[in-house]
Design an enzyme around this catalytic site. Structure first.
Site, PDB file in Angstrom:
ATOM      1  N   ALA A 197       0.834  -1.213   0.000  1.00 35.45           N
ATOM      2  CA  ALA A 197       0.000   0.000   0.000  1.00 35.45           C
ATOM      3  C   ALA A 197       0.862   1.254   0.000  1.00 35.45           C
ATOM      4  CB  ALA A 197      -0.941  -0.009   1.195  1.00 35.45           C
ATOM      5  N   ASP A 198       1.982   1.222   0.706  1.00 30.65           N
ATOM      6  CA  ASP A 198       2.875   2.380   0.731  1.00 30.65           C
ATOM      7  C   ASP A 198       3.484   2.634  -0.640  1.00 30.65           C
ATOM      8  OD1 ASP A 198       2.696   3.257   3.397  1.00 30.65           O
ATOM      9  OD2 ASP A 198       4.113   1.730   4.064  1.00 30.65           O
ATOM     10  N   VAL A 199       4.025   1.591  -1.247  1.00 30.40           N
ATOM     11  CA  VAL A 199       4.672   1.746  -2.551  1.00 30.40           C
ATOM     12  C   VAL A 199       3.648   2.129  -3.615  1.00 30.40           C
ATOM     13  CG1 VAL A 199       5.938   0.538  -4.362  1.00 30.40           C
ATOM     14  CG2 VAL A 199       6.576   0.213  -1.961  1.00 30.40           C
TER      15      VAL A 199
ATOM     16  N   GLY B 265       2.482   5.714  -2.968  1.00 26.43           N
ATOM     17  CA  GLY B 265       3.529   6.646  -3.360  1.00 26.43           C
ATOM     18  C   GLY B 265       3.658   6.767  -4.868  1.00 26.43           C
TER      19      GLY B 265
END
Length: 387
Positions: free
Chosen positions: A169-171, A174
């Site tokens: 989810a972060d990657v 981003g």
């Protein structure tokens, strides 16, 4: 070669992973990224792997950025930040919704100072809605998005969702933020106006579940083919004979051309209905070989496949080396490699810049650019407002 974002100035209030991933990509394309940190610094500075007190994890996410460490509860610092905003093209933040407003740094306030400002907010659930204020990190979003339960359904015999260690989810969030910022920069060229980007990591994850969101609306069909790792005599290999041509190539590679006349495999529909059987028969062949040997034979016949590799093998992978997939950067503990963006541009430099800033090392220089004297900088440090 110049960078596509040379001359673009970014004020980066992000920490941990999603925001820093986005802003590092901006830096990789030449943007000047000024990372605004607390006096204690981004918490990832303290996370392993560390060498002589320097985190390679932090360096990977923050290569190419400048650093200013300050107390955002100080009215004088906020005034200076607002002066800095007037010189910037982009601001990125990943606080919980409402935090930037409490600092007096919300979009409406800053857009009045700089109408051309592109202001990107990255959060777990977005800036609006009943869960907007809920705290969330990537593993929480994996659970909330349905991603973990989908994966559980795909793992025959598993009785709980998989343990999380890769922060998709972060990657993904981003990466979407990076793309949205480019679109906003392009639109600004036509309108002269900045805008607010509201990025939801939950929606990024839901958008990734392309098949599953449709299956949930229209259930009842037979289970679609799943891609199962096949055992070899020393590991595993992934084999994906999805097209009719791939199936023919597979039957030749494993020495069973008669599969083409097998009623179970005559058509795509037949193969899909008997997919598990096809893979089980293929596994009888792979079990007699090493993963490398099976990969070589299958690849020679044109069958999509790959043996399962450890990450350390990839650092010296010939394909990645040929593409320049890694850049070498240095921090206070020496050199290490970080992945470059996965695209190349014929007219732009696209790679991690060789610089990892110490906490607050650029504060005096950034403020000097605003006309703040050395004496005033010293006074801010004396009061504990500037690192």
């Amino acid at each position: 070669m110049a960078g596509a974002l040379d001359g673009v100035r970014v004020l980066d209030f992000t920490s941990v992973m999603a925001g820093p991933f986005a802003t590092r990509m901006l830096a990789d394309l030449g943007a000047e990224v000024i990372k605004v940190e607390s006096l204690e610094g981004d918490q990832v500075r303290a996370r392993p792997p560390k060498r002589d007190g320097h985190s390679a994890y932090f360096g990977n996410l923050n290569a190419g950025k400048r650093s200013i460490a300050c107390n955002l509860k100080s009215p004088e610092i906020i005034d200076l930040i607002k002066q800095l905003v007037a010189t910037c093209d982009v601001l990125v933040e990943n606080f919980r919704p409402g935090v930037m407003a409490r600092f007096g740094l919300d979009f409406a306030t800053l857009a009045a100072i700089n109408p051309r400002l592109i202001y990107c907010s990255i959060s777990g659930y977005g800036q609006t809605g009943p869960k907007a204020l809920f705290p969330a990190y990537a593993p929480v979003i994996h659970a909330a998005s349905g991603f973990d339960m989908v994966n559980l359904r795909y793992q025959d015999g598993a009785d709980r969702p998989a343990t999380s260690g890769i922060f998709i989810a972060d990657v993904l969030g981003g990466t979407h933020a990076f793309g949205a910022i480019q679109a906003a920069l392009y639109q600004r060229e036509r309108t002269g106006q900045g805008q607010h980007i509201d990025l939801s990591m939950l929606e990024a994850m839901v958008g990734m579940l392309v098949f599953e969101t449709q299956e949930a609306q229209f259930p009842g069909d037979a289970r679609r083919p799943l891609y199962t790792p096949l055992k070899t005599n020393d590991g595993f290999i992934m084999v994906a004979p999805t097209s009719p041509r791939n199936f023919e190539q597979l039957s030749d590679a494993v020495g069973h051309p008669e599969w083409r006349d097998d009623p179970r495999f005559l058509t795509n529909a037949d193969r899909n209905a008997n997919w598990a059987t096809l893979l089980a028969l293929t596994e009888q062949w792979t079990l007699e070989r090493s993963a490398a040997e099976a990969e070589a034979i299958l690849s020679r016949h044109g069958v999509p496949c790959a043996r399962y590799r450890e990450i350390d093998e990839l650092l010296d992978d010939p394909q990645l080396a040929a593409r320049g997939a890694f850049a070498q950067v240095h921090d206070g503990a020496g050199a290490f490699r970080v992945p470059n963006p996965p695209f190349r541009m014929s007219g732009s430099q696209v790679e991690a810049r060789d610089h990892v800033a110490q906490l607050g090392e650029d504060g005096a220089a950034v403020l000097a650019g605003l006309g703040v004297s050395a004496e005033a900088v010293a006074a801010l440090r004396e009061r504990g407002d500037l690192g």
